[in-house]
Design an enzyme around this catalytic site. Structure first.
Site, mmCIF file in Angstrom:
data_model
loop_
_atom_site.group_PDB
_atom_site.id
_atom_site.type_symbol
_atom_site.label_atom_id
_atom_site.label_comp_id
_atom_site.label_asym_id
_atom_site.label_seq_id
_atom_site.Cartn_x
_atom_site.Cartn_y
_atom_site.Cartn_z
ATOM 1 N N ASP A 85 -3.563 6.351 -4.585
ATOM 2 C CA ASP A 85 -2.486 6.571 -4.632
ATOM 3 C C ASP A 85 -1.779 7.504 -4.939
ATOM 4 O O ASP A 85 -2.046 7.920 -5.921
ATOM 5 C CB ASP A 85 -1.804 5.225 -4.928
ATOM 6 C CG ASP A 85 -1.744 3.793 -4.028
ATOM 7 O OD1 ASP A 85 -2.571 4.329 -2.701
ATOM 8 O OD2 ASP A 85 -1.033 2.988 -4.211
ATOM 9 N N ASP A 86 -0.793 7.906 -5.317
ATOM 10 C CA ASP A 86 0.384 9.000 -5.857
ATOM 11 C C ASP A 86 -0.587 10.269 -5.262
ATOM 12 O O ASP A 86 1.267 10.828 -6.699
ATOM 13 C CB ASP A 86 0.549 8.404 -7.088
ATOM 14 C CG ASP A 86 0.990 7.136 -7.402
ATOM 15 O OD1 ASP A 86 0.915 5.833 -6.385
ATOM 16 O OD2 ASP A 86 0.868 6.239 -8.704
ATOM 17 N N HIS A 143 8.121 7.751 -4.761
ATOM 18 C CA HIS A 143 7.937 6.703 -4.722
ATOM 19 C C HIS A 143 9.129 5.329 -5.611
ATOM 20 O O HIS A 143 8.635 5.006 -6.356
ATOM 21 C CB HIS A 143 6.998 6.676 -6.982
ATOM 22 C CG HIS A 143 5.846 6.393 -6.777
ATOM 23 N ND1 HIS A 143 6.207 5.227 -7.502
ATOM 24 C CD2 HIS A 143 4.850 5.782 -6.534
ATOM 25 C CE1 HIS A 143 5.263 4.254 -7.870
ATOM 26 N NE2 HIS A 143 4.326 5.023 -6.604
ATOM 27 N N HIS A 196 -5.508 5.673 -8.470
ATOM 28 C CA HIS A 196 -5.020 6.137 -8.379
ATOM 29 C C HIS A 196 -5.502 8.094 -8.305
ATOM 30 O O HIS A 196 -6.099 7.780 -9.550
ATOM 31 C CB HIS A 196 -3.743 6.140 -9.006
ATOM 32 C CG HIS A 196 -3.291 4.698 -9.392
ATOM 33 N ND1 HIS A 196 -3.606 3.505 -9.623
ATOM 34 C CD2 HIS A 196 -2.116 4.767 -8.924
ATOM 35 C CE1 HIS A 196 -2.171 2.878 -9.052
ATOM 36 N NE2 HIS A 196 -1.978 3.415 -8.707
ATOM 37 N N HIS A 224 3.020 7.057 1.353
ATOM 38 C CA HIS A 224 3.865 5.938 -0.401
ATOM 39 C C HIS A 224 5.342 6.593 -0.638
ATOM 40 O O HIS A 224 6.031 6.311 -1.743
ATOM 41 C CB HIS A 224 2.357 6.745 -1.377
ATOM 42 C CG HIS A 224 2.386 5.806 -3.014
ATOM 43 N ND1 HIS A 224 2.297 4.572 -1.919
ATOM 44 C CD2 HIS A 224 2.517 5.723 -3.436
ATOM 45 C CE1 HIS A 224 2.183 3.647 -4.046
ATOM 46 N NE2 HIS A 224 2.445 4.563 -4.102
HETATM 47 ZN ZN LIG Z 1 1.793 4.752 -6.356
#
Ligand SMILES: [Zn+2]
Length: 180
Positions: free
Chosen positions: A5-6, A60, A147, A56
């Site tokens: 993620d991210d 965020h 992440h 995503h």
């Molecule tokens: Zn995230």
């Protein structure tokens, strides 16, 4: 399977992609629209190397009672950014912090993907500890949340993958795990 993620992050995501390529593994990347706009070349690389790319949100954002429309706009905007780069519709979303509204599924034709193993990789800079958490908690059909925004997470992800491969696990994208 591993999900990251991210990102994309200009160097750590590339490191992860190199490691996945070496091992012949496909992962799922839940990227923010903001980071995808900054690094379209990395999105393109993910796509070309067979990884699954999910949404995503743009910035965020966490879905709350008061920001439903803004949240939805962020999903749509991010889908557009990703489609512009890869030419494909985005079907999967990982809502930040897991907050989701089921009615988005019909409205946007998107499916939420949560996780089953959370090693809290962002909270530690200790590669050994993160790796150990992943390996000890992971079983069959698990979805591991990581992440690709920290070098420690990327190193730990690759080490954990090596240990799990040795134990006989295989890695697939979320699409293969959820819909096969
Ligand atoms: Zn995230």
């Amino acid at each position: 399977m591993t999900s990251a993620d991210d990102g994309p992050h200009p160097s750590y995501t590339a490191q992860l992609l190199d490691g996945l390529k070496e091992r012949g593994i496909h992962a799922t990347f839940f990227v923010t629209g903001e980071h995808a706009e900054l690094h379209p070349d990395i999105i393109e690389r993910m796509f070309n190397e067979g990884h699954l790319i999910g949404n995503h949100t743009y910035s965020h954002i966490q879905l709350t009672k008061g920001n439903r429309d803004k949240f939805k706009d962020e999903l749509i905007k991010t889908n557009e950014i990703l489609k512009e780069i890869t030419g494909e519709e985005v079907q999967y979303v990982r809502p930040p912090y897991g907050s989701w509204d089921k009615s988005f599924e019909k409205e946007l034709n998107m499916f939420p993907v949560l996780w089953t193993v959370d090693p809290l990789d962002w909270s530690s800079r200790n590669v050994g500890r993160i790796t150990e958490k992943i390996v000890s908690k992971t079983g069959e059909n698990d979805i591991i949340l990581m992440h690709d925004y920290y070098d420690t997470s990327v190193t730990a992800a690759l080490q954990a993958i090596d240990e799990l491969l040795e134990e006989g696990y295989t890695f697939v994208t979320v699409e293969e795990i959820l819909f096969d």
